[in-house]
Design an enzyme around this catalytic site. Structure first.
Site, PDB file in Angstrom:
ATOM      1  N   GLY A  23     -15.773   3.190   5.910  1.00  9.39           N
ATOM      2  CA  GLY A  23     -16.743   2.538   6.762  1.00  9.39           C
ATOM      3  C   GLY A  23     -17.988   3.171   7.019  1.00  9.39           C
ATOM      4  O   GLY A  23     -18.041   4.612   7.056  1.00  9.39           O
ATOM      5  N   ASP A  41     -10.453   9.605  15.337  1.00 14.00           N
ATOM      6  CA  ASP A  41      -8.983   9.656  15.226  1.00 14.00           C
ATOM      7  C   ASP A  41      -8.250  10.625  14.306  1.00 14.00           C
ATOM      8  O   ASP A  41      -7.108  10.603  14.101  1.00 14.00           O
ATOM      9  CB  ASP A  41      -8.314   8.214  14.823  1.00 14.00           C
ATOM     10  CG  ASP A  41      -8.742   7.535  13.585  1.00 14.00           C
ATOM     11  OD1 ASP A  41      -9.810   8.142  12.961  1.00 14.00           O
ATOM     12  OD2 ASP A  41      -8.578   6.247  13.259  1.00 14.00           O
ATOM     13  N   ARG A  54      -9.144   1.326  16.207  1.00 10.32           N
ATOM     14  CA  ARG A  54      -7.987   0.513  15.504  1.00 10.32           C
ATOM     15  C   ARG A  54      -6.778   1.013  16.053  1.00 10.32           C
ATOM     16  O   ARG A  54      -5.699   0.427  16.517  1.00 10.32           O
ATOM     17  CB  ARG A  54      -8.043   0.769  13.977  1.00 10.32           C
ATOM     18  CG  ARG A  54      -9.244  -0.037  13.136  1.00 10.32           C
ATOM     19  CD  ARG A  54      -9.335   0.329  11.764  1.00 10.32           C
ATOM     20  NE  ARG A  54      -7.933   0.078  11.133  1.00 10.32           N
ATOM     21  CZ  ARG A  54      -7.520  -1.248  10.793  1.00 10.32           C
ATOM     22  NH1 ARG A  54      -8.327  -2.150  10.796  1.00 10.32           N
ATOM     23  NH2 ARG A  54      -6.507  -1.273  10.118  1.00 10.32           N
TER      24      ARG A  54
HETATM   25  P1  ATP Z   1     -12.578   4.727   7.609  1.00  8.34           P
HETATM   26  O1  ATP Z   1     -11.341   4.188   7.736  1.00  8.34           O
HETATM   27  O2  ATP Z   1     -12.985   5.408   8.739  1.00  8.34           O
HETATM   28  O3  ATP Z   1     -13.563   3.579   7.160  1.00  8.34           O
HETATM   29  P2  ATP Z   1     -11.607   5.607   5.048  1.00  8.34           P
HETATM   30  O4  ATP Z   1     -12.000   6.942   4.306  1.00  8.34           O
HETATM   31  O5  ATP Z   1     -10.154   5.808   5.792  1.00  8.34           O
HETATM   32  O6  ATP Z   1     -12.555   5.513   6.405  1.00  8.34           O
HETATM   33  P3  ATP Z   1     -10.464   3.759   3.334  1.00  8.34           P
HETATM   34  O7  ATP Z   1     -11.262   2.455   3.009  1.00  8.34           O
HETATM   35  O8  ATP Z   1      -9.240   3.812   4.139  1.00  8.34           O
HETATM   36  O9  ATP Z   1     -11.726   4.427   4.432  1.00  8.34           O
HETATM   37  O10 ATP Z   1     -10.593   4.741   1.992  1.00  8.34           O
HETATM   38  C1  ATP Z   1     -11.726   5.063   1.287  1.00  8.34           C
HETATM   39  C2  ATP Z   1     -11.273   5.440  -0.062  1.00  8.34           C
HETATM   40  O11 ATP Z   1     -10.398   6.305  -0.106  1.00  8.34           O
HETATM   41  C3  ATP Z   1     -10.777   4.168  -0.827  1.00  8.34           C
HETATM   42  O12 ATP Z   1     -11.797   3.554  -1.590  1.00  8.34           O
HETATM   43  C4  ATP Z   1      -9.789   4.826  -1.707  1.00  8.34           C
HETATM   44  O13 ATP Z   1     -10.190   5.194  -2.931  1.00  8.34           O
HETATM   45  C5  ATP Z   1      -9.334   6.062  -1.137  1.00  8.34           C
HETATM   46  N1  ATP Z   1      -7.893   6.302  -0.425  1.00  8.34           N
HETATM   47  C6  ATP Z   1      -7.706   5.351   0.644  1.00  8.34           C
HETATM   48  N2  ATP Z   1      -6.291   5.417   1.151  1.00  8.34           N
HETATM   49  C7  ATP Z   1      -5.841   6.276   0.448  1.00  8.34           C
HETATM   50  C8  ATP Z   1      -4.606   6.816   0.225  1.00  8.34           C
HETATM   51  N3  ATP Z   1      -3.453   6.299   0.868  1.00  8.34           N
HETATM   52  N4  ATP Z   1      -4.327   7.591  -0.804  1.00  8.34           N
HETATM   53  C9  ATP Z   1      -5.282   8.001  -1.634  1.00  8.34           C
HETATM   54  N5  ATP Z   1      -6.533   7.424  -1.654  1.00  8.34           N
HETATM   55  C10 ATP Z   1      -6.808   6.648  -0.696  1.00  8.34           C
END
Ligand code: ATP
Ligand code: MG
Length: 439
Positions: free
Chosen positions: A88, A212, A255
């Site tokens: 995000g 977080d 969240r």
């Molecule tokens: P935020 O939650 O703060 O918006 P985030 O990095 O956690 O940021 P996600 O959409 O969960 O956002 O993940 C971004 C990218 O990271 C995804 O497009 C995916 O390719 C990769 N990703 C997410 N979760 C995992 C996981 N558990 N293991 C490996 N890669 C992951």
């Protein structure tokens, strides 16, 4: 219990290249710009914690210091760096991109820096996203804009296909700016690189508007976000004071962690109730939210509720929906509360004017404020120093006013949340005068 081995950062190999930063250090009597490889930052911050370990100094858990090294791993003349933003939006993403490019260019003389578009999806060749050349000119003014010039995305991507692309493009270092999911992804990419015996570094700048992610100190963009959220709380206060039976609900991000709700509420003391995921509450009963709200409106004429999006999820039916990255989609607690409060006031024939504020996207998309801009730049510079020194599978953070390197598995193994027994929550209770327990 955290041990020293949990905090060991992986390195691609011995550092044998003289850092170009020597140009800036030359002529000085000390080499104060350089970080000593043995100078580490204590994990524990009280004497009692340190003493309780009962171990020799060298075994105390400590973080590797961030900053420039005298000897580095990559030869800047031949180094190519890729940058990606995932997850995000958050204030400060463009500041981080800018500082990565400028630090690489200005201090290290690395000219070959490219950006992958739309998150990890941009690293999958078949998706057809162009690779963008990131020059100092191109990035020099981007921090004036919110969002990310590289775009972002969610959704699982194959680490093997990503490493294929890195190899094809001759990338030596991948800089990942993203949240917990992105860091899990970065770790998987680093593991695939290690399995193939390649010397490609993966270094993260952790992004979490909710603050977080554990062990990194405060995340960038957080202070801009809660200042923006505080503006909506102030607006809600003005609105409800002008209305008969005014009740304002301001829904903010959070969240699993209620930091934005707590800090925004503390910023101007306009909130009567702060509801966060970490602290449960009931609607009914003498100490439930509805009775407390009724009393507060009767006493003061109006009330403002600051609601973190993940609060009160146990009060509404669980949703089994997931976003593209597999994160659970939260139930609509704001809608539920509005309905319950309206019904309750109607049942008691008490006048009610409800005002609902949902500033989420407005908060995410603003540029970083002055303090966050500085923080973003310094985190990004620390990440570049680490990457050029061959560090990998790590993120940068700030502990006790010092920039540090933190292994990715350490930050993804837990999460940072507001302690219901901690001093932050106590401050919120003092500011709102809501009772300790609303159950
Ligand atoms: P935020 O939650 O703060 O918006 P985030 O990095 O956690 O940021 P996600 O959409 O969960 O956002 O993940 C971004 C990218 O990271 C995804 O497009 C995916 O390719 C990769 N990703 C997410 N979760 C995992 C996981 N558990 N293991 C490996 N890669 C992951
Ligand atoms: Mg996430």
């Amino acid at each position: 219990m955290v041990s020293l081995s949990d905090l060991q950062v992986r390195s691609l190999g011995a550092c044998t290249v003289d850092s170009p930063l020597a140009l800036y250090v030359e002529g000085r009597t000390t080499n104060e710009y350089y970080v000593g490889e043995t100078d580490r930052i204590l994990y524990d911050d009280t004497l009692e914690l340190i003493a309780s370990r009962g171990v020799p100094l060298a075994e105390l858990p400590t973080f590797e210091s961030g900053g420039p090294r005298q000897k580095i791993f990559f030869d800047p003349a031949t180094t190519k760096v890729g940058v990606v933003t995932c997850g995000g939006l958050c204030p400060g993403l463009n500041d981080v991109i800018r500082a990565i490019v400028l630090e690489l260019n200005t201090h290290y003389g690395v000219r070959d820096v490219v950006g992958f578009q739309h998150g990890y999806a941009g690293l999958i060749e078949s998706n057809g996203h162009d690779v963008v050349e990131l020059t100092p000119d191109f990035v020099s003014r981007i921090s004036e804009r919110g969002g990310t010039i590289l775009g972002s995305s969610r959704g699982a991507q194959d680490p093997s296909a990503i490493v294929d692309r890195l190899v094809e493009l001759d990338i030596d270092i991948l800089m990942v700016i993203g949240g917990d999911g992105s860091m899990r992804g970065a770790h998987n990419i680093g593991a695939e690189i290690a399995a193939r015996g390649l010397s490609i570094g993966v270094v993260g700048v952790p992004k979490t508007i909710d603050n977080d992610i554990p062990h990194i100190g405060q995340s960038f963009g957080f202070s801009t976000a809660f200042a923006k959220a505080a503006e909506s709380i102030k607006a809600a206060r003005v609105e409800v004071e002008a209305a008969v039976g005014g009740v304002g609900i301001v829904k903010v991000m959070g969240r699993h962690a209620g930091f934005i709700a707590c800090y925004a509420a503390l910023a101007n003391h306009d909130a009567d109730f702060v509801l966060i995921p970490e602290v449960g509450f009931s609607l009914d009963g003498d100490n439930g939210l509805l009775a407390l709200l009724e009393r507060r409106v009767a006493e003061r004429g109006s009330a403002v509720i600051v609601l973190a999006e993940g609060a009160g999820q146990d009060l509404i039916p669980a949703s089994d929906r997931r976003d593209a990255s597999g994160n659970a989609v939260l139930g609509d607690i704001a809608g539920f509360l509005r309905e319950q409060i309206s019904k309750d006031f109607a049942n008691r024939n008490q006048p009610l004017t409800m005002r609902y504020f949902n500033p989420g996207y407005a908060i995410r998309s603003v540029p970083a404020d002055a303090s966050d801009s500085v923080y973003c730049a310094r985190l990004a510079q620390t990440a570049v120093h680490a990457a050029m020194a061959g560090r990998t599978d790590m993120v940068v953070g700030r502990r006790r006013h010092r920039f540090v390197h933190v292994p990715i598995p350490f930050v993804t193994s837990g999460s940072h949340s507001v302690s219901p027994d901690g001093d932050l929550w106590l401050s919120v209770l003092e500011s709102t005068a809501q009772p300790f327990s609303m159950c």
